[in-house]
Design a protein around this motif. Structure first.
Motif, short mmCIF file in Angstrom:
data_model
loop_
_atom_site.label_atom_id
_atom_site.label_comp_id
_atom_site.label_asym_id
_atom_site.label_seq_id
_atom_site.Cartn_x
_atom_site.Cartn_y
_atom_site.Cartn_z
N ASP A 1 0.38 8.96 -0.39
CA ASP A 1 -0.62 9.99 -0.71
C ASP A 1 -1.30 10.50 0.57
O ASP A 1 -1.58 11.70 0.70
CB ASP A 1 -1.67 9.44 -1.67
CG ASP A 1 -1.12 9.20 -3.07
OD1 ASP A 1 -0.02 9.71 -3.37
OD2 ASP A 1 -1.78 8.49 -3.86
N LYS B 1 -17.87 6.36 2.75
CA LYS B 1 -16.82 6.30 3.77
C LYS B 1 -16.89 4.91 4.40
O LYS B 1 -17.55 4.71 5.41
CB LYS B 1 -17.02 7.38 4.82
CG LYS B 1 -17.07 8.80 4.26
CD LYS B 1 -17.46 9.79 5.35
CE LYS B 1 -17.61 11.19 4.78
NZ LYS B 1 -18.04 12.18 5.83
N SER C 1 -12.76 -0.72 2.69
CA SER C 1 -11.84 0.11 1.92
C SER C 1 -10.60 0.43 2.74
O SER C 1 -10.68 1.20 3.72
CB SER C 1 -12.52 1.41 1.48
OG SER C 1 -11.58 2.30 0.93
N ASP D 1 -13.74 9.74 2.72
CA ASP D 1 -13.82 8.91 1.52
C ASP D 1 -12.56 9.16 0.70
O ASP D 1 -12.50 10.09 -0.09
CB ASP D 1 -15.08 9.26 0.73
CG ASP D 1 -15.12 8.61 -0.65
OD1 ASP D 1 -14.45 7.57 -0.83
OD2 ASP D 1 -15.82 9.14 -1.54
N PHE D 2 -11.54 8.35 0.90
CA PHE D 2 -10.26 8.58 0.23
C PHE D 2 -10.17 7.89 -1.11
O PHE D 2 -9.38 8.30 -1.97
CB PHE D 2 -9.10 8.12 1.13
CG PHE D 2 -7.78 8.73 0.76
CD1 PHE D 2 -7.49 10.05 1.06
CD2 PHE D 2 -6.81 7.98 0.12
CE1 PHE D 2 -6.27 10.62 0.71
CE2 PHE D 2 -5.58 8.53 -0.23
CZ PHE D 2 -5.31 9.86 0.07
N ASP D 3 -10.94 6.83 -1.32
CA ASP D 3 -10.87 6.13 -2.60
C ASP D 3 -11.82 6.71 -3.64
O ASP D 3 -11.85 6.27 -4.79
CB ASP D 3 -11.11 4.62 -2.43
CG ASP D 3 -12.49 4.29 -1.86
OD1 ASP D 3 -13.37 5.19 -1.85
OD2 ASP D 3 -12.68 3.13 -1.44
N GLY D 4 -12.62 7.72 -3.23
CA GLY D 4 -13.44 8.46 -4.17
C GLY D 4 -14.65 7.74 -4.70
O GLY D 4 -15.19 8.11 -5.75
N ASP D 5 -15.15 6.73 -3.97
CA ASP D 5 -16.33 6.00 -4.48
C ASP D 5 -17.63 6.54 -3.93
O ASP D 5 -18.70 5.97 -4.14
CB ASP D 5 -16.21 4.50 -4.17
CG ASP D 5 -16.30 4.18 -2.68
OD1 ASP D 5 -16.31 5.13 -1.86
OD2 ASP D 5 -16.35 2.98 -2.34
N PRO E 1 -7.99 2.29 1.75
CA PRO E 1 -7.70 3.73 1.67
C PRO E 1 -8.57 4.57 2.59
O PRO E 1 -8.08 5.49 3.25
CB PRO E 1 -7.97 4.07 0.19
CG PRO E 1 -7.73 2.78 -0.53
CD PRO E 1 -8.24 1.72 0.39
N ASP E 2 -9.87 4.27 2.67
CA ASP E 2 -10.75 5.03 3.56
C ASP E 2 -10.34 4.85 5.02
O ASP E 2 -10.30 5.82 5.79
CB ASP E 2 -12.20 4.58 3.38
CG ASP E 2 -12.83 5.05 2.08
OD1 ASP E 2 -12.12 5.68 1.26
OD2 ASP E 2 -14.02 4.77 1.85
N HIS F 1 0.83 -1.22 0.00
CA HIS F 1 0.00 0.00 0.00
C HIS F 1 0.86 1.26 0.00
O HIS F 1 0.41 2.31 0.48
CB HIS F 1 -0.93 -0.01 1.21
CG HIS F 1 -1.88 -1.17 1.24
ND1 HIS F 1 -3.00 -1.23 0.44
CD2 HIS F 1 -1.85 -2.33 1.96
CE1 HIS F 1 -3.64 -2.37 0.68
NE2 HIS F 1 -2.98 -3.05 1.58
N THR G 1 -0.78 4.46 -1.61
CA THR G 1 -1.88 4.97 -0.80
C THR G 1 -1.34 5.64 0.46
O THR G 1 -1.76 6.75 0.82
CB THR G 1 -2.83 3.82 -0.41
OG1 THR G 1 -3.44 3.30 -1.59
CG2 THR G 1 -3.92 4.31 0.54
#
Length: 399
Positions: free
Chosen positions: A107, A208, A213, A201-205, A215-216, A101, A104
């Protein structure tokens, strides 16, 4: 939420006899209380089918109530805590997940200004990098704390309603709320109210989702730590040499500049001088004979995740070791150290093999395992503590 609505629910719950104080009779029949909770949830905007689905089958859970009221059978020494939480397996898994990861985490570090190794370490300690979801279905655990608990019922009622609202919004599937007895859920164990305040919501879907997820979950943890005061411009702290016979200030509230600590005779663990304007506090979690650490306000941010010095040090140490840093140098002041997770599992197997029945080995030290340890300690002439220690492990044939 309308104040009158809360009063009405409280009246219904109190009228059910749930808080009579006994763990028998009315305390086992929480159906009327749960029914009231369903109605309150719907009044708070939860979809009726979600409230029904998530609270269906909720019944008295002795384990939840026991965990909420009982104290540990023995004091968990910091060397037990660290041996269990920061073992070779978790370090290996941490390095693997750091690599997996990396983008991720990098970032997240850039966006929230929180060390990616710290975020990774929280993930590792809280859920073993997402491998352990928890033993309790969150809505049912919270319903027990509301309907059969003996303290903070109003707080847990609010957490339950928030849990149902999260599912009703579609952020986390209703079936995925697995976590602790107290209501924390997700890969980095957020209480529902904390989720509402700090989840991202970090993965943008558009959701949250701290359960499914990565990333979330990791970004939400970074957001939590940043909100708690973490700044990447300073380290969490580091191990130090404290002069023999030191009797000066110590404790998290006794802060001073690094230069001041240097003037008091403290040295870096490698013998180097300590200097600088950054404020830090000296902690000695195992007393004067154990290791000492100068910790910055970033360490306070770690403790805000779990108000425990041992927890903060476990996060700090794991973060160092997954990034190929050094372990703590000063040994813990004991000749009977704690056991890793693998050793605890082996201990249970050894207890069974030697006639101290502790049930199916799972590496978790509960009442049955502690009872078996006490019997083994008595047999081998050891102090009877119920503690999963090296001495009882070695006496049973562990290597």
């Amino acid at each position: 939420m309308q104040q009158g609505g809360w009063k009405k629910l409280i009246a219904v719950v109190l009228g059910s006899g749930i808080f009579a104080g006994s763990m028998t009779g009315a305390a086992f029949a929480i159906e009327s209380c749960v029914s009231a909770l369903k109605k309150q949830a719907v009044s708070a905007g939860v979809r009726p089918e979600i409230a029904e689905r998530m609270l269906k089958g909720a019944s008295f859970d002795e384990k939840v109530i026991r965990f909420s009221t009982s104290q540990p059978e023995y004091k968990t020494e910091i060397w037990d805590y660290m041996a269990f939480l920061v073992d070779a397996e978790r370090i290996k898994d941490g390095k693997k997940n750091l690599k997996k990861h990396r983008k991720t985490l990098t970032d997240i570090e850039k966006r929230y200004d929180v060390d990616r190794h710290i975020v990774l370490a929280v993930w590792g300690i809280e859920s073993d990098f997402g491998q352990f979801k928890g033993d309790f279905y969150t809505p049912h655990a919270l319903a027990n704390l509301v309907c059969a608990g003996k303290r903070r019922q109003k707080y847990f009622r609010g957490e339950l309603i928030k849990t149902l609202q999260i599912a009703s919004r579609g952020d986390v599937p209703a079936s995925d709320f697995q976590g602790s007895w107290a209501g924390a859920f997700g890969q980095t164990q957020f209480m529902p109210s904390t989720y509402n305040s700090l989840a991202v919501d970090f993965d943008g879907d558009g959701r949250k989702d701290l359960v499914n997820s990565v990333p979330d979950a990791l970004a939400s943890t970074a957001n939590f730590l940043k909100n708690a005061g973490w700044r990447d411009s300073r380290a969490w702290g580091y191990e130090v040499k404290v002069p023999a016979g030191y009797s000066g200030p110590a404790g998290l509230k006794k802060r001073a500049s690094l230069s001041t600590w240097g003037q008091r005779g403290l040295k870096k663990i490698d013998g180097g001088n300590i200097s600088g304007k950054t404020e830090a506090a000296l902690i000695r979690p195992a007393g004067a004979n154990g290791p000492g650490f100068l910790v910055t306000r970033n360490f306070n941010a770690l403790r805000s995740y779990n108000a425990s010095t041992s927890y903060g040090l476990a996060i700090a140490l794991l973060s160092e070791l997954v990034s190929d840093g050094d372990p703590f140098k000063t040994p813990w002041p004991t000749d009977n150290p704690g056991l890793s997770r693998a050793q605890r599992l082996e201990l249970q197997k050894l207890l069974n093999r030697n006639g101290f029945n502790v049930g199916e080995p799972d590496g978790k030290v509960g009442p049955l395992t502690r009872a078996g340890i006490r019997k083994a300690e008595a047999k081998y002439g050891l102090p009877v503590t119920g503690r999963p220690s090296w001495n009882v492990y070695n006496s049973l044939g562990g290597k």
